[in-house]
Design a protein around this motif. Sequence first.
Motif, mmCIF file in Angstrom:
data_model
loop_
_atom_site.group_PDB
_atom_site.id
_atom_site.type_symbol
_atom_site.label_atom_id
_atom_site.label_comp_id
_atom_site.label_asym_id
_atom_site.label_seq_id
_atom_site.Cartn_x
_atom_site.Cartn_y
_atom_site.Cartn_z
ATOM 1 N N MET A 111 8.010 -21.171 -5.569
ATOM 2 C CA MET A 111 8.535 -21.299 -7.181
ATOM 3 C C MET A 111 9.945 -20.912 -7.226
ATOM 4 O O MET A 111 10.487 -20.412 -8.355
ATOM 5 C CB MET A 111 7.879 -20.462 -8.004
ATOM 6 N N GLN B 267 12.747 -15.311 -15.149
ATOM 7 C CA GLN B 267 12.038 -16.467 -14.875
ATOM 8 C C GLN B 267 10.514 -16.015 -15.174
ATOM 9 O O GLN B 267 9.950 -17.233 -15.749
ATOM 10 C CB GLN B 267 12.073 -16.680 -13.180
ATOM 11 N N LEU C 38 8.664 -18.343 -18.068
ATOM 12 C CA LEU C 38 7.173 -18.894 -17.671
ATOM 13 C C LEU C 38 6.015 -18.234 -18.253
ATOM 14 O O LEU C 38 5.468 -19.171 -18.899
ATOM 15 C CB LEU C 38 6.962 -18.852 -16.073
ATOM 16 N N ALA D 81 6.183 -19.964 -21.871
ATOM 17 C CA ALA D 81 5.559 -21.283 -21.863
ATOM 18 C C ALA D 81 4.101 -21.376 -21.797
ATOM 19 O O ALA D 81 3.294 -22.011 -22.418
ATOM 20 C CB ALA D 81 6.076 -22.074 -20.609
ATOM 21 N N ALA D 82 3.443 -20.302 -20.798
ATOM 22 C CA ALA D 82 2.148 -20.161 -20.828
ATOM 23 C C ALA D 82 1.315 -19.744 -22.204
ATOM 24 O O ALA D 82 0.382 -20.151 -22.493
ATOM 25 C CB ALA D 82 1.571 -19.209 -19.721
ATOM 26 N N TRP E 212 8.674 -23.943 -23.936
ATOM 27 C CA TRP E 212 8.160 -24.819 -22.748
ATOM 28 C C TRP E 212 9.258 -25.462 -21.932
ATOM 29 O O TRP E 212 9.379 -25.738 -20.717
ATOM 30 C CB TRP E 212 7.367 -26.073 -23.267
ATOM 31 N N GLY F 275 10.823 -22.749 -19.874
ATOM 32 C CA GLY F 275 9.612 -22.586 -18.713
ATOM 33 C C GLY F 275 9.868 -23.686 -17.525
ATOM 34 O O GLY F 275 9.959 -23.217 -16.401
ATOM 35 N N LEU G 262 11.523 -22.957 -13.353
ATOM 36 C CA LEU G 262 10.988 -23.475 -12.197
ATOM 37 C C LEU G 262 12.120 -23.693 -11.303
ATOM 38 O O LEU G 262 11.957 -23.673 -10.051
ATOM 39 C CB LEU G 262 10.008 -24.491 -12.432
#
Length: 129
Positions: free
Chosen positions: A1, A23, A27, A30-31, A60, A63, A67
Amino acid sequence: MGQMVSDSGSGIHRMPGPVRAAQLIALGMAALGIACTASAAWLFGTRLAMITAVAFVPSWLLGVLALAFGAVGNTLRIAAILLAGLAMVWTVPAITAGRPPGWLGPIASLIVIVLLFRRSARRWFEPGW
């Protein structure tokens, strides 16, 4: 990642804590957006799921961008800061309507912005700086 990146000739470097935290927050948001949208679809139907999904579009995108935090380039950091700013402003109508992400959206976005403005974050994305 994207936890480690190699620098030419100087070995392997660990991602600084502020960058890793930004980060993980990006993420996580987004989840959360995926979970809220799926829950809204299951409990209330497609229409409310679409309304919920709209509030999470910048999250999103952020997110997906998070990555790539292992890559070199200040443009990536600036893009993440701008997307976090957009996410912060974008979620204000959700607060007034009482929908997800509520206050969590602007707060998480502000934290990401602050973390990516740290000196260690700039050095991570711009090793020659």
